[in-house]
Motif scaffolding. Structure first.
Motif, PDB file in Angstrom:
ATOM      1  N   LEU A 119       0.832  -1.202   0.000  1.00 46.61           N
ATOM      2  CA  LEU A 119       0.000   0.000   0.000  1.00 46.61           C
ATOM      3  C   LEU A 119       0.872   1.259   0.000  1.00 46.61           C
ATOM      4  CD1 LEU A 119      -2.733  -1.125   2.544  1.00 46.61           C
ATOM      5  CD2 LEU A 119      -3.086  -0.645   0.104  1.00 46.61           C
ATOM      6  N   THR A 145      -3.828  -0.509  -4.252  1.00 49.71           N
ATOM      7  CA  THR A 145      -4.594   0.690  -3.956  1.00 49.71           C
ATOM      8  C   THR A 145      -6.028   0.310  -3.635  1.00 49.71           C
ATOM      9  OG1 THR A 145      -5.097   1.026  -6.291  1.00 49.71           O
ATOM     10  CG2 THR A 145      -3.162   2.178  -5.427  1.00 49.71           C
ATOM     11  N   ASN A 146      -6.762   1.243  -3.138  1.00 47.01           N
ATOM     12  CA  ASN A 146      -8.181   1.057  -2.843  1.00 47.01           C
ATOM     13  C   ASN A 146      -8.434  -0.086  -1.870  1.00 47.01           C
ATOM     14  OD1 ASN A 146      -8.867   3.148  -4.607  1.00 47.01           O
ATOM     15  ND2 ASN A 146      -8.861   1.736  -6.353  1.00 47.01           N
ATOM     16  N   VAL A 147      -7.554  -0.233  -0.898  1.00 46.95           N
ATOM     17  CA  VAL A 147      -7.723  -1.232   0.150  1.00 46.95           C
ATOM     18  C   VAL A 147      -7.825  -0.489   1.468  1.00 46.95           C
ATOM     19  CG1 VAL A 147      -6.655  -3.174   1.368  1.00 46.95           C
ATOM     20  CG2 VAL A 147      -6.412  -2.965  -1.119  1.00 46.95           C
ATOM     21  N   ASN A 148      -8.867  -0.739   2.199  1.00 42.52           N
ATOM     22  CA  ASN A 148      -9.039  -0.109   3.506  1.00 42.52           C
ATOM     23  C   ASN A 148      -8.382  -1.003   4.534  1.00 42.52           C
ATOM     24  OD1 ASN A 148      -9.799   1.293   5.729  1.00 42.52           O
ATOM     25  ND2 ASN A 148     -11.970   0.823   5.586  1.00 42.52           N
ATOM     26  N   ARG A 180       2.318   1.901  -3.300  1.00 43.12           N
ATOM     27  CA  ARG A 180       1.262   2.050  -4.306  1.00 43.12           C
ATOM     28  C   ARG A 180       1.196   0.883  -5.284  1.00 43.12           C
ATOM     29  NH1 ARG A 180      -2.249   5.382  -3.288  1.00 43.12           N
ATOM     30  NH2 ARG A 180      -2.712   5.985  -5.393  1.00 43.12           N
TER      31      ARG A 180
END
Length: 112
Positions: free
Chosen positions: A101, A107-110, A104
């Motif tokens: 993360l 991406t788009n991972v909580n 990069r």
């Protein structure tokens, strides 16, 4: 493509949380959890290698080596040793996820 599984951050984070919780997982679920964590490890390694993260970032390179070492170990037979093994795998999964993360490569991972 037959063995390909889509990346499931929720499942990964649930398994990491289960392994790192103060209360160890019940003995009857430990081997299943170990297999899922092994799968998460290799999926993150594949993502890292596919995106050349291991070439671009020395920390990722080191984490990949650690992930491969842990993945190659068998699950210990003694319940107390299994818990330690699960926690080492979960820690590595978490560290590799955070690194991917940060660089990069994911991406788009909580990952909170």
């Amino acid at each position: 493509m037959r063995g390909w599984e889509p990346f499931d951050a929720d499942s990964l984070l649930d398994d990491v949380g289960t392994a790192l919780d103060d209360v160890p997982p019940a003995e009857k679920y430990q081997k299943q959890l170990a297999e899922r964590l092994r799968g998460h490890l290799m999926q993150l390694v594949d993502i890292a290698i596919g995106g050349d993260a291991h070439v671009k970032d020395p920390i990722t390179y080191t984490l990949i080596g650690h992930a491969r070492d842990i993945h190659s170990m068998g699950v210990p037979g003694e319940p107390q040793r299994v818990v330690g093994h699960l926690r080492r795998m979960a820690w590595t999964v978490n560290e590799l996820l955070e690194r991917l993360l940060a660089t990069r490569h994911l991406t788009n991972v909580n990952a909170a």
